[in-house]
Design a protein around this motif. Structure first.
Motif, PDB file in Angstrom:
ATOM      1  N   ARG A  79       0.804  -1.222   0.000  1.00 25.10           N
ATOM      2  CA  ARG A  79       0.000   0.000   0.000  1.00 25.10           C
ATOM      3  C   ARG A  79       0.845   1.285   0.000  1.00 25.10           C
ATOM      4  O   ARG A  79       0.305   2.367  -0.258  1.00 25.10           O
ATOM      5  CB  ARG A  79      -0.917   0.027   1.236  1.00 25.10           C
ATOM      6  CG  ARG A  79      -2.093  -0.919   1.147  1.00 25.10           C
ATOM      7  CD  ARG A  79      -3.023  -0.699   2.325  1.00 25.10           C
ATOM      8  NE  ARG A  79      -3.592   0.642   2.339  1.00 25.10           N
ATOM      9  CZ  ARG A  79      -4.720   0.989   1.729  1.00 25.10           C
ATOM     10  NH1 ARG A  79      -5.397   0.083   1.036  1.00 25.10           N
ATOM     11  NH2 ARG A  79      -5.163   2.217   1.813  1.00 25.10           N
ATOM     12  N   VAL A  80       2.118   1.190   0.353  1.00 29.20           N
ATOM     13  CA  VAL A  80       2.940   2.397   0.489  1.00 29.20           C
ATOM     14  C   VAL A  80       4.114   2.369  -0.486  1.00 29.20           C
ATOM     15  O   VAL A  80       4.483   1.313  -1.001  1.00 29.20           O
ATOM     16  CB  VAL A  80       3.495   2.538   1.936  1.00 29.20           C
ATOM     17  CG1 VAL A  80       2.369   2.704   2.935  1.00 29.20           C
ATOM     18  CG2 VAL A  80       4.381   1.350   2.315  1.00 29.20           C
ATOM     19  N   ALA A  87      10.342   5.547   5.889  1.00 28.48           N
ATOM     20  CA  ALA A  87      10.171   6.652   6.844  1.00 28.48           C
ATOM     21  C   ALA A  87       9.335   6.211   8.046  1.00 28.48           C
ATOM     22  O   ALA A  87       9.667   6.525   9.200  1.00 28.48           O
ATOM     23  CB  ALA A  87       9.505   7.843   6.150  1.00 28.48           C
ATOM     24  N   ILE A  88       8.269   5.459   7.801  1.00 28.16           N
ATOM     25  CA  ILE A  88       7.408   4.998   8.898  1.00 28.16           C
ATOM     26  C   ILE A  88       8.166   4.017   9.791  1.00 28.16           C
ATOM     27  O   ILE A  88       8.157   4.129  11.018  1.00 28.16           O
ATOM     28  CB  ILE A  88       6.112   4.351   8.333  1.00 28.16           C
ATOM     29  CG1 ILE A  88       5.229   5.426   7.687  1.00 28.16           C
ATOM     30  CG2 ILE A  88       5.342   3.621   9.434  1.00 28.16           C
ATOM     31  CD1 ILE A  88       4.092   4.877   6.848  1.00 28.16           C
ATOM     32  N   LEU A  94      12.835   4.874  15.930  1.00 25.61           N
ATOM     33  CA  LEU A  94      13.479   5.967  16.673  1.00 25.61           C
ATOM     34  C   LEU A  94      12.639   6.392  17.871  1.00 25.61           C
ATOM     35  O   LEU A  94      13.182   6.655  18.954  1.00 25.61           O
ATOM     36  CB  LEU A  94      13.710   7.162  15.746  1.00 25.61           C
ATOM     37  CG  LEU A  94      15.012   7.146  14.938  1.00 25.61           C
ATOM     38  CD1 LEU A  94      14.978   8.175  13.827  1.00 25.61           C
ATOM     39  CD2 LEU A  94      16.207   7.410  15.850  1.00 25.61           C
ATOM     40  N   ALA A  95      11.315   6.443  17.683  1.00 25.09           N
ATOM     41  CA  ALA A  95      10.425   6.816  18.789  1.00 25.09           C
ATOM     42  C   ALA A  95      10.545   5.798  19.933  1.00 25.09           C
ATOM     43  O   ALA A  95      10.655   6.175  21.110  1.00 25.09           O
ATOM     44  CB  ALA A  95       8.978   6.890  18.292  1.00 25.09           C
ATOM     45  N   GLY A  96      10.553   4.515  19.580  1.00 23.93           N
ATOM     46  CA  GLY A  96      10.687   3.466  20.598  1.00 23.93           C
ATOM     47  C   GLY A  96      12.025   3.528  21.324  1.00 23.93           C
ATOM     48  O   GLY A  96      12.095   3.330  22.547  1.00 23.93           O
ATOM     49  N   THR A  97      13.102   3.840  20.565  1.00 26.53           N
ATOM     50  CA  THR A  97      14.434   3.944  21.165  1.00 26.53           C
ATOM     51  C   THR A  97      14.494   5.099  22.157  1.00 26.53           C
ATOM     52  O   THR A  97      15.051   4.967  23.253  1.00 26.53           O
ATOM     53  CB  THR A  97      15.506   4.133  20.067  1.00 26.53           C
ATOM     54  OG1 THR A  97      15.346   3.110  19.075  1.00 26.53           O
ATOM     55  CG2 THR A  97      16.907   4.054  20.634  1.00 26.53           C
ATOM     56  N   VAL A 122       9.080  -4.065  10.077  1.00 27.20           N
ATOM     57  CA  VAL A 122       8.808  -3.639   8.694  1.00 27.20           C
ATOM     58  C   VAL A 122      10.081  -3.655   7.841  1.00 27.20           C
ATOM     59  O   VAL A 122      10.032  -3.872   6.638  1.00 27.20           O
ATOM     60  CB  VAL A 122       8.183  -2.212   8.691  1.00 27.20           C
ATOM     61  CG1 VAL A 122       7.950  -1.716   7.270  1.00 27.20           C
ATOM     62  CG2 VAL A 122       6.869  -2.208   9.469  1.00 27.20           C
ATOM     63  N   MET A 123      11.241  -3.461   8.486  1.00 23.97           N
ATOM     64  CA  MET A 123      12.469  -3.234   7.724  1.00 23.97           C
ATOM     65  C   MET A 123      12.925  -4.443   6.927  1.00 23.97           C
ATOM     66  O   MET A 123      13.323  -4.314   5.765  1.00 23.97           O
ATOM     67  CB  MET A 123      13.605  -2.788   8.659  1.00 23.97           C
ATOM     68  CG  MET A 123      13.551  -1.328   9.068  1.00 23.97           C
ATOM     69  SD  MET A 123      13.436  -0.149   7.702  1.00 23.97           S
ATOM     70  CE  MET A 123      14.878  -0.548   6.740  1.00 23.97           C
TER      71      MET A 123
END
Length: 481
Positions: A79-80, A87-88, A94-97, A122-123
């Protein structure tokens, strides 16, 4: 996103496209975090006042989240665009880290680890799908060698790197050190990344997504409870059975959706014999790797009295050898095919694990290092051809589903490996202690038995290796010679 573009200009023959290099680097950084906390357990217990079983959850929750999220990534990546997916994934990681680094309580640290894992999940499918789309078939072995560096070496190096960082101070440094590296990788990645293929509009079957999350997540959770003592045996068996039953319903639903619409995880990938065999070999090999990664630090620290740093340094040469050999193995695969690599590799895995069944209180450290290096080199010789051969056996429209299944089962295999060796070791040592044997001798005997079980399982990799073809051609058909 996964739509293959036939006339897309790829990198010059023999060179790794920039988009793949950037994704490999990002994947290495995020996957490293899966095992980064293993050495930090004692520090967490002291700093946040939690038990050893609770502290283990910083690793278990990461694995659990990966197993629950990866099944949805096939749908998500369709879908992306490549840039949006990147980016997502990196933004969430990064937010979790950041949350983990500043966590005032253990519950918030756990939440940060779960957010980290959601980005990590996702990576790997994003990397695999992009690679299979942009890299010509004749160059995939070499490029997949670089991918092996990210998905196999990163977990192997995690404990060694964390041992070095923990010498400098608090466990929080493990997250603080990752933030600028991940931030730089995200920034430069977004500056350089091109979109590969076009997004496809598809609906998410929420029933399938729920079943996948509960089934695979429940299975990994139940298996992780096996190592927490006999009091958890009943609940853990119940949760494993419930998870397995939910996965069975998930499979039935996918088979139904394949006839009427778009399944969440296309199980027709498993009808490709080479992919199915590659998946089986990868699972057993990964199980052996994770089992040894749990047992060796326990042996070296609890029984031989080494510090986390000394343990990390002793095991680092094996991890580095595995990483450095990845690209070489890939080039050999492009030239020779899979069998000359996978067959010796699977034999090497069995021989190294058989060597570890002889661990003792006086085994020379050079012998531990040599056996661990043999295991890691053998895994490197196996993983790169397996990933390349297995994914190459699929048609392009199934790459996202293939990488999603591969990633999910890799997490399940890791959980099975961990649960199996810990359960065997605990059961054996507990029964010996009850008979009056000294605790250290009982634990050593338990470790030996756990390595015996891992060795017996690894013998299956040799059998599967002989069943695999040497190559698949560009359309995914098997070429015997």
């Amino acid at each position: 996103m996964p739509a293959a573009i036939e006339d897309r200009p790829t990198a010059q023959a023999g060179r790794t496209p920039l988009v793949v290099r950037l994704l490999v680097l990002a994947t290495f950084v995020v996957i490293l975090n899966e095992t980064l906390m293993i050495n930090a357990i004692p520090r967490l217990m002291e700093s946040l006042h939690v038990t050893e079983q609770a502290a283990q959850w910083v690793s278990t929750a990461f694995m659990l989240t990966m197993a629950a999220v990866i099944p949805v990534t096939g749908w998500f990546l369709q879908r992306v665009t490549t840039r949006q997916g990147y980016a997502i994934a990196m933004g969430v990681f990064l937010a979790g880290t950041a949350v983990s680094a500043i966590a005032p309580t253990f519950a918030i640290l756990l939440a940060g680890r779960i957010i980290q894992a959601a980005g990590t999940a996702v990576m790997m499918p994003l990397l695999m799908t992009t690679l299979m789309t942009v890299v010509p078939e004749q160059d995939r072995g070499k490029v997949m060698g670089n991918v092996t560096l990210a998905i196999s070496v990163a977990p192997a190096l995690g404990p060694a790197i964390s041992g070095l960082i923990l010498q400098l101070g608090s466990w929080r440094l493990l997250f603080v050190a990752v933030i600028p590296i991940a931030g730089a990788v995200t920034y430069f990645g977004l500056r350089q990344l091109d979109n590969i293929g076009e997004p496809q509009v598809s609906t998410l079957d929420w029933a399938s997504a729920s079943m996948a999350t509960l089934g695979f997540g429940g299975l990994v959770y139940g298996l992780s409870l096996f190592g927490e003592g006999e009091s958890n045996l009943g609940p853990s068996i119940g949760i494993v059975l419930a998870g397995a039953a939910t996965i069975a319903f998930f499979v039935i639903r996918q088979l139904k959706l394949q006839r009427t619409g778009a399944p969440l995880m296309d199980l027709r990938t498993l009808t490709h014999r080479t992919f199915a065999l590659s998946l089986a070999l990868m699972c057993i090999a990964f199980l052996a790797m994770m089992g040894s990664m749990i047992l060796l630090p326990l042996y070296l620290q609890n029984l031989r009295g080494l510090t986390p740093l000394e343990t990390g340094l002793l095991l680092m040469p094996g991890g580095l050898a595995m990483g450095l050999l990845g690209p070489t193995v890939g080039r050999l695969y492009d030239r020779l095919g899979s069998r000359p690599l996978i067959i010796p590799g699977s034999i090497g895995i069995v021989l190294s694990l058989a060597g570890f069944t002889q661990v003792s209180m006086s085994m020379p450290y050079w012998q531990v290092l040599a056996l661990h290096a043999l295991l890691m080199v053998s895994l490197a010789a196996t993983f790169t051809p397996i990933f390349t051969l297995g994914m190459g056996a699929l048609p392009p429209n199934m790459y996202p589903h293939g990488s999603s299944i591969l990633g999910t089962l890799q997490q399940v295999a890791a959980a099975v490996g961990t649960a199996l060796v810990v359960t065997v070791m605990s059961a054996r040592s507990s029964s010996l202690v009850a008979e009056g044997v000294a605790a250290s001798s009982a634990q050593l005997s338990g470790m030996k038995l756990a390595f015996v079980v891992a060795t017996v399982l690894a013998v299956a990799t040799i059998a599967v290796a002989f069943l695999l073809p040497n190559r698949t051609n560009a359309s995914g058909e098997v070429m015997a010679h």
